[in-house]
Scaffold this motif. Structure first.
Motif, mmCIF file in Angstrom:
data_model
loop_
_atom_site.group_PDB
_atom_site.id
_atom_site.type_symbol
_atom_site.label_atom_id
_atom_site.label_comp_id
_atom_site.label_asym_id
_atom_site.label_seq_id
_atom_site.Cartn_x
_atom_site.Cartn_y
_atom_site.Cartn_z
ATOM 1 N N PRO A 128 43.378 37.312 -8.223
ATOM 2 C CA PRO A 128 43.181 35.762 -7.830
ATOM 3 C C PRO A 128 42.769 34.865 -8.721
ATOM 4 O O PRO A 128 42.418 35.071 -9.777
ATOM 5 N N GLN A 129 42.994 33.424 -8.410
ATOM 6 C CA GLN A 129 42.520 32.395 -9.046
ATOM 7 C C GLN A 129 41.170 32.499 -9.378
ATOM 8 O O GLN A 129 40.404 32.843 -8.288
ATOM 9 N N ASN A 130 40.567 32.233 -10.451
ATOM 10 C CA ASN A 130 39.155 32.284 -10.762
ATOM 11 C C ASN A 130 38.575 33.614 -10.619
ATOM 12 O O ASN A 130 37.004 33.615 -10.520
ATOM 13 N N ASN A 173 45.081 30.073 -19.844
ATOM 14 C CA ASN A 173 44.424 31.072 -18.986
ATOM 15 C C ASN A 173 44.757 30.259 -17.668
ATOM 16 O O ASN A 173 43.916 29.973 -16.989
ATOM 17 N N GLU A 174 46.131 30.629 -17.053
ATOM 18 C CA GLU A 174 46.534 29.990 -16.103
ATOM 19 C C GLU A 174 45.880 30.394 -14.704
ATOM 20 O O GLU A 174 45.438 29.480 -13.805
ATOM 21 N N LYS A 175 45.238 31.383 -14.661
ATOM 22 C CA LYS A 175 44.616 32.009 -13.522
ATOM 23 C C LYS A 175 42.964 31.833 -13.561
ATOM 24 O O LYS A 175 42.182 31.843 -12.755
ATOM 25 N N ASN A 176 42.695 31.060 -14.696
ATOM 26 C CA ASN A 176 41.326 30.783 -15.024
ATOM 27 C C ASN A 176 40.300 31.976 -14.620
ATOM 28 O O ASN A 176 39.309 31.964 -14.218
ATOM 29 N N ILE A 177 40.828 33.117 -15.353
ATOM 30 C CA ILE A 177 40.017 34.133 -15.268
ATOM 31 C C ILE A 177 38.551 34.219 -15.940
ATOM 32 O O ILE A 177 38.479 33.603 -16.989
#
Length: 269
Positions: A128-130, A173-177
Motif C-alpha cells: 500500500p501507499q506509505n 518512490n511512487e508508493k512513498n515506501i
C-alpha cells in the motif's frame, strides 16, 4: 636368578606398555581443535553435518552460534575464534573498514538469495501507499535491500552510484515506501509491526519461512553476495582451516545444500 629374570621381563613389558600409552597420547594430541562462529542456519547445520568427515582428517570443530555479527568478526580478529562462517564479502569489507580489522576470505561456499516477506499481503504489487518496510540496518544489506526493490520496479536509485545506497539515493518512490532500518536478527520479528521485511535467507529459514515459496520477491542466482569462510591473514593458509573449506566445497556438501534447502541456499562451487 629366576626371580631377577621375572623382574627384568616385567620391567620390559611395563616399558612397552608405557610407550604405547605415550604413542596414544601423541596421536590424540595430533587432533587440531578449531573454534568457529557461525549462523545457525545453514552455516552451523552444514558444519555439524560434515563434522565427522572433518574429524577423520584430524580437525575437531567447536561451533558457537553467533549473536552479533560485528562482535564475531572482532573475536576472529582477536584469535578467540579461528574462523567464522556467516557473512558475504561486501559485509566483511564494510566491517573491516568500520572496525579497523584485516580479516580475509579463504573460500566462497554458498549464496542465500535475499527476499522480502509479509504477514499481511500476498503480492508485492499489493504494497500500500506509505507502507512501512523493515530492512537490515547495516550499510551493505540496507543497500542490498534497496537494490532488490529497484530491480522489481518499486523504486529508482541514483544511477551515478553503484553500491552503498541510502534513503537519500532514492530518486523515485511512487508508493512513498518508508524503509526502516532494523537489526538483522530482529527482522523476522519485525513482521508483526510492518507491512513487509527484507530478510537475509538464513534468518528467514530460522524463522520458519521457505524463501522459495514465501518470499514476495527474491534475488536471482546471480547475486554477488557469496557467503564465505573468514579468518585472519595469519591463518589464511592454515592446513586445518583448509580441510574445513575442502569439505564445505565437496559433493557431499553440495548434496546437503540442494536436498535440505530446495533452492533457498545455492552452492557456488
Amino acid at each position: 636368578m629366576r626371580k631377577l629374570w621375572v623382574l627384568l621381563v616385567g620391567a620390559f613389558v611395563m616399558s612397552v606398555l608405557a610407550g604405547c600409552a605415550e604413542s596414544g597420547e601423541a596421536s590424540k594430541d595430533d587432533t587440531v581443535t578449531l573454534k568457529v562462529g557461525a549462523a545457525s542456519v545453514p552455516h552451523a547445520e552444514v558444519l555439524e553435518y560434515l563434522s565427522d568427515d572433518i574429524a577423520n582428517e584430524g580437525v575437531k570443530l567447536e561451533i558457537s552460534i553467533l549473536k552479533d555479527a560485528v562482535q564475531t568478526n572482532q573475536q576472529t580478529a582477536d584469535g578467540e575464534l579461528d574462523f567464522n562462517y556467516f557473512q558475504h564479502i561486501p559485509f566483511l569489507e564494510q566491517t573491516n573498514k568500520e572496525s579497523n580489522l584485516d580479516l580475509v576470505s579463504v573460500g566462497g561456499i554458498h549464496i542465500e538469495p535475499f527476499g522480502v516477506y509479509s504477514k499481511t499481503i500476498d503480492s508485492i504489487n499489493d504494497l500500500p501507499q506509505n507502507a512501512e518496510v523493515a530492512v537490515p540496518n547495516d550499510v551493505v544489506n540496507f543497500s542490498r535491500a534497496l537494490l532488490l526493490f529497484e530491480s522489481n520496479g518499486l523504486i529508482e536509485l541514483d544511477d551515478a552510484k553503484k553500491n552503498d545506497f541510502t534513503i537519500e539515493d532514492i530518486t523515485k518512490n511512487e508508493k512513498n515506501i518508508q524503509f526502516i532500518g532494523v537489526d538483522s536478527l530482529l527482522l523476522v520479528r519485525s513482521l508483526d509491526d510492518v507491512v513487509a521485511s527484507a530478510i537475509n535467507t538464513n534468518y528467514a529459514l530460522e524463522g520458519g519461512y521457505n524463501p522459495i515459496e514465501d518470499a514476495l520477491i527474491i534475488e536471482g542466482p546471480e547475486s554477488p553476495y557469496v557467503n564465505i569462510i573468514a579468518t585472519t591473514k595469519e591463518k589464511e593458509d592454515d592446513a586445518a582451516i583448509q580441510i574445513v573449506v575442502k569439505w564445505l566445497t565437496s559433493d557431499k556438501a553440495r548434496k546437503f545444500f540442494e536436498e535440505h534447502y530446495k533452492g533457498a541456499v545455492v552452492p557456488v562451487f
